[in-house]
Design a protein around this motif. Structure first.
Motif, PDB file in Angstrom:
ATOM      1  N   LEU A  47     -78.296  46.448 -16.623  1.00 39.63           N
ATOM      2  CA  LEU A  47     -76.782  46.586 -16.915  1.00 39.63           C
ATOM      3  C   LEU A  47     -76.740  47.674 -17.930  1.00 39.63           C
ATOM      4  CD1 LEU A  47     -75.834  42.747 -17.011  1.00 39.63           C
ATOM      5  CD2 LEU A  47     -75.926  44.546 -14.861  1.00 39.63           C
ATOM      6  N   GLY A  48     -77.529  47.826 -18.863  1.00 42.21           N
ATOM      7  CA  GLY A  48     -76.999  48.840 -19.835  1.00 42.21           C
ATOM      8  C   GLY A  48     -77.483  50.165 -19.365  1.00 42.21           C
ATOM      9  N   THR A  49     -77.315  51.215 -20.240  1.00 45.58           N
ATOM     10  CA  THR A  49     -77.455  52.834 -19.926  1.00 45.58           C
ATOM     11  C   THR A  49     -77.785  53.433 -21.151  1.00 45.58           C
ATOM     12  OG1 THR A  49     -76.458  54.455 -18.881  1.00 45.58           O
ATOM     13  CG2 THR A  49     -75.093  53.340 -20.483  1.00 45.58           C
ATOM     14  N   TRP A  50     -78.533  54.586 -20.901  1.00 45.79           N
ATOM     15  CA  TRP A  50     -79.158  55.423 -21.707  1.00 45.79           C
ATOM     16  C   TRP A  50     -78.703  56.898 -21.708  1.00 45.79           C
ATOM     17  CZ3 TRP A  50     -85.194  56.051 -22.942  1.00 45.79           C
ATOM     18  CH2 TRP A  50     -85.238  56.512 -24.027  1.00 45.79           C
ATOM     19  N   LYS A  51     -77.540  57.134 -22.382  1.00 43.48           N
ATOM     20  CA  LYS A  51     -77.217  58.719 -22.687  1.00 43.48           C
ATOM     21  C   LYS A  51     -78.005  59.219 -23.414  1.00 43.48           C
ATOM     22  CE  LYS A  51     -72.957  58.604 -20.383  1.00 43.48           C
ATOM     23  NZ  LYS A  51     -72.681  59.565 -19.738  1.00 43.48           N
ATOM     24  N   LEU A  52     -78.748  60.587 -22.859  1.00 41.45           N
ATOM     25  CA  LEU A  52     -79.627  61.180 -23.587  1.00 41.45           C
ATOM     26  C   LEU A  52     -79.797  62.541 -23.201  1.00 41.45           C
ATOM     27  CD1 LEU A  52     -82.326  60.746 -25.618  1.00 41.45           C
ATOM     28  CD2 LEU A  52     -83.732  60.589 -23.561  1.00 41.45           C
ATOM     29  N   GLU A  53     -79.752  63.274 -24.163  1.00 40.09           N
ATOM     30  CA  GLU A  53     -79.887  64.930 -23.720  1.00 40.09           C
ATOM     31  C   GLU A  53     -81.209  65.391 -23.436  1.00 40.09           C
ATOM     32  OE1 GLU A  53     -78.149  67.345 -26.751  1.00 40.09           O
ATOM     33  OE2 GLU A  53     -76.157  66.460 -26.502  1.00 40.09           O
ATOM     34  N   SER A  83     -80.606  63.282  -6.198  1.00 41.94           N
ATOM     35  CA  SER A  83     -79.519  62.991  -7.168  1.00 41.94           C
ATOM     36  C   SER A  83     -78.183  63.783  -6.868  1.00 41.94           C
ATOM     37  CB  SER A  83     -80.049  63.247  -8.650  1.00 41.94           C
ATOM     38  OG  SER A  83     -78.812  63.268  -9.561  1.00 41.94           O
ATOM     39  N   PRO A  84     -77.031  63.188  -6.812  1.00 43.06           N
ATOM     40  CA  PRO A  84     -75.914  63.730  -6.694  1.00 43.06           C
ATOM     41  C   PRO A  84     -75.270  64.701  -7.892  1.00 43.06           C
ATOM     42  CG  PRO A  84     -75.307  61.610  -7.128  1.00 43.06           C
ATOM     43  CD  PRO A  84     -76.947  61.687  -7.142  1.00 43.06           C
ATOM     44  N   ASP A  85     -76.290  64.758  -8.841  1.00 41.76           N
ATOM     45  CA  ASP A  85     -75.931  65.204 -10.090  1.00 41.76           C
ATOM     46  C   ASP A  85     -77.038  66.450 -10.455  1.00 41.76           C
ATOM     47  OD1 ASP A  85     -74.330  65.948 -12.434  1.00 41.76           O
ATOM     48  OD2 ASP A  85     -74.435  64.018 -13.514  1.00 41.76           O
ATOM     49  N   GLU A  86     -77.362  67.086  -9.297  1.00 41.88           N
ATOM     50  CA  GLU A  86     -78.282  68.246  -9.526  1.00 41.88           C
ATOM     51  C   GLU A  86     -79.810  67.785  -9.540  1.00 41.88           C
ATOM     52  OE1 GLU A  86     -77.453  70.593 -12.737  1.00 41.88           O
ATOM     53  OE2 GLU A  86     -75.683  71.284 -12.072  1.00 41.88           O
ATOM     54  N   HIS A  87     -80.283  66.834 -10.184  1.00 38.15           N
ATOM     55  CA  HIS A  87     -81.588  66.541 -10.123  1.00 38.15           C
ATOM     56  C   HIS A  87     -81.732  64.926 -10.780  1.00 38.15           C
ATOM     57  CE1 HIS A  87     -81.565  67.104 -14.654  1.00 38.15           C
ATOM     58  NE2 HIS A  87     -80.868  68.147 -14.337  1.00 38.15           N
ATOM     59  N   VAL A  88     -83.097  64.700 -10.861  1.00 37.32           N
ATOM     60  CA  VAL A  88     -83.366  63.257 -11.494  1.00 37.32           C
ATOM     61  C   VAL A  88     -83.851  63.702 -12.572  1.00 37.32           C
ATOM     62  CG1 VAL A  88     -83.749  62.170  -9.305  1.00 37.32           C
ATOM     63  CG2 VAL A  88     -85.667  63.453 -10.390  1.00 37.32           C
ATOM     64  N   CYS A  89     -84.474  62.803 -13.600  1.00 43.29           N
ATOM     65  CA  CYS A  89     -85.255  62.970 -15.005  1.00 43.29           C
ATOM     66  C   CYS A  89     -86.292  63.957 -14.546  1.00 43.29           C
ATOM     67  CB  CYS A  89     -85.381  61.594 -15.570  1.00 43.29           C
ATOM     68  SG  CYS A  89     -85.686  61.887 -17.458  1.00 43.29           S
ATOM     69  N   SER A  99     -76.705  60.305 -18.284  1.00 44.32           N
ATOM     70  CA  SER A  99     -77.525  58.708 -18.348  1.00 44.32           C
ATOM     71  C   SER A  99     -78.800  58.874 -17.633  1.00 44.32           C
ATOM     72  CB  SER A  99     -76.668  57.992 -17.764  1.00 44.32           C
ATOM     73  OG  SER A  99     -75.683  57.503 -18.967  1.00 44.32           O
ATOM     74  N   ARG A 100     -79.955  58.327 -18.114  1.00 37.34           N
ATOM     75  CA  ARG A 100     -81.196  58.608 -17.835  1.00 37.34           C
ATOM     76  C   ARG A 100     -81.602  57.153 -17.548  1.00 37.34           C
ATOM     77  NH1 ARG A 100     -83.612  63.808 -18.455  1.00 37.34           N
ATOM     78  NH2 ARG A 100     -82.151  65.244 -19.717  1.00 37.34           N
ATOM     79  N   ASP A 101     -81.195  56.609 -16.610  1.00 35.32           N
ATOM     80  CA  ASP A 101     -81.561  55.042 -16.194  1.00 35.32           C
ATOM     81  C   ASP A 101     -82.676  54.861 -15.129  1.00 35.32           C
ATOM     82  OD1 ASP A 101     -79.687  54.317 -18.420  1.00 35.32           O
ATOM     83  OD2 ASP A 101     -78.059  54.630 -16.947  1.00 35.32           O
TER      84      ASP A 101
END
Length: 349
Positions: free
Chosen positions: A234-240, A180-186, A211-213
């Protein structure tokens, strides 16, 4: 696709009925996984605390052998999609089990042997898989493939891959399938893997800008190289937090890729590059199928149910969680799941 959408709108407006299914119990245990070899034998693996057990059916899932102890893995991961994995091919079956120190143990049943043999570990750097989340798959020629969450790069989870070639005794050098370019995957969602011939597909839940897609990466050379990862839907899931729900993937006889996964409280079906199709409220979905039959298995409330994309039929199988299905050569379906720490199964004609 429009026909599929209309079909599921109709499905959503009806009330699912409980089928008069005969549910049987294999044993006490958790986190069952099943495989089908080229001869039609069904094997089910499951865990009991630190012990790995396997049972076999030679009558298409009507009856099973007594549980056979495969191994004891001290500190074994078990629960929440963590647990032993199994894949079967022409002349051998492979089971993997992960311990909490980060090692992927593997065991082999080959030829006419009735005893599982401990073969070592899959990860070639000790202690790099502490999350305990992985999947394995096999083709019809004794080639096996594994994908898992690995922390060897900066102690952050990325997607790693290895393969076991026909006739081989060791897994290949582990290599990075996606970073992942954003540090890590889920961190807590199980990656999935599917294979058909030389085609290998990996699905995983990413973590990009919060986002955890679900994303998909493919290989056409048995996993020697993987292409650019592609977002599914097409959708996305913003989740902490982490949803701890990785979905499932299958490659059909025509090498079409089918996926299922959860976003928020809904289960979806999608193909790469296509709009996602809402199946219904649920979680812990998995998928099985051929070129003319695709089944999605899922949990809805305290029930486990199967949804056919072919005839839009929604069938409740029983109560419990982590339902898996196998479509057999005669087009009947075998189901396996967990209920109150017992391994349940059903054969649907």
């Amino acid at each position: 696709m429009r026909k599929i959408l209309i079909g599921f709108l109709i499905l959503a407006s009806t009330v699912s009925s409980w089928s008069q299914t005969k549910v049987s119990t294999i044993s006490q245990g958790e986190q069952p996984q099943a495989s089908l070899d080229t001869k039609g034998l069904i094997r089910v693996v499951f865990g009991q605390v630190d012990k790995v057990f396997c049972v076999t059916s030679n009558d298409g899932g009507l009856t099973f052998s007594n549980p056979v102890l495969v191994a004891e893995v001290p500190g074994m991961h078990l629960g929440m999609s963590r647990g032993p994995q199994i894949a079967s091919s022409d002349t051998k079956s492979v089971i993997t089990a992960m311990d909490k120190t980060g090692n992927i143990h593997w065991f082999e049943l080959s030829g006419k042997s009735t005893s599982w043999k401990a073969k070592g570990v899959v990860n070639d750097q000790i202690g790099t898989a502490p999350e305990g989340l992985m999947s394995i798959a096999a083709d019809k020629k004794d080639n096996f493939y594994a994908v898992w969450l690995d922390t060897r790069i900066g102690k952050r989870n990325q997607i790693y891959f290895s393969s076991l070639s026909e006739g081989g005794s060791n897994w290949s050098k582990n290599h990075l399938a996606y970073q992942s370019p954003d540090e890590h995957v889920c961190e807590c969602c199980k990656p999935s893997i599917a294979v058909n011939g030389t085609e290998v597909a990996i699905m995983f839940r990413n973590w990009l800008d919060g986002s955890r897609d679900l994303y998909l990466t493919k290989s056409s050379d048995r996993g020697k190289s993987f292409g650019i990862a592609q977002k599914l839907g097409l959708g996305t899931w913003k989740l902490e937090g982490c949803p701890m729900d990785g979905g499932g993937i299958v490659i059909d006889d025509a090498k079409g890729i089918h996926t299922t996964w959860r976003r928020e409280g809904m289960v979806y079906y999608s193909k790469p590059g296509a709009v996602e199709v809402k199946i219904g409220e649920g979680r812990n979905s998995s998928i099985s199928g051929t070129s003319d039959t695709i089944l999605i298995s899922m949990q809805s409330g305290d029930a486990v149910k199967s949804v056919s994309l072919t005839d839009k039929y929604d069938n409740t199988i029983g109560k419990g969680s982590y339902l898996k299905s196998i479509i057999l050569d005669d087009k009947t379906v075998f189901y396996i799941w967990e209920q109150d720490r017992q391994i349940k199964f059903h054969k649907a004609e």
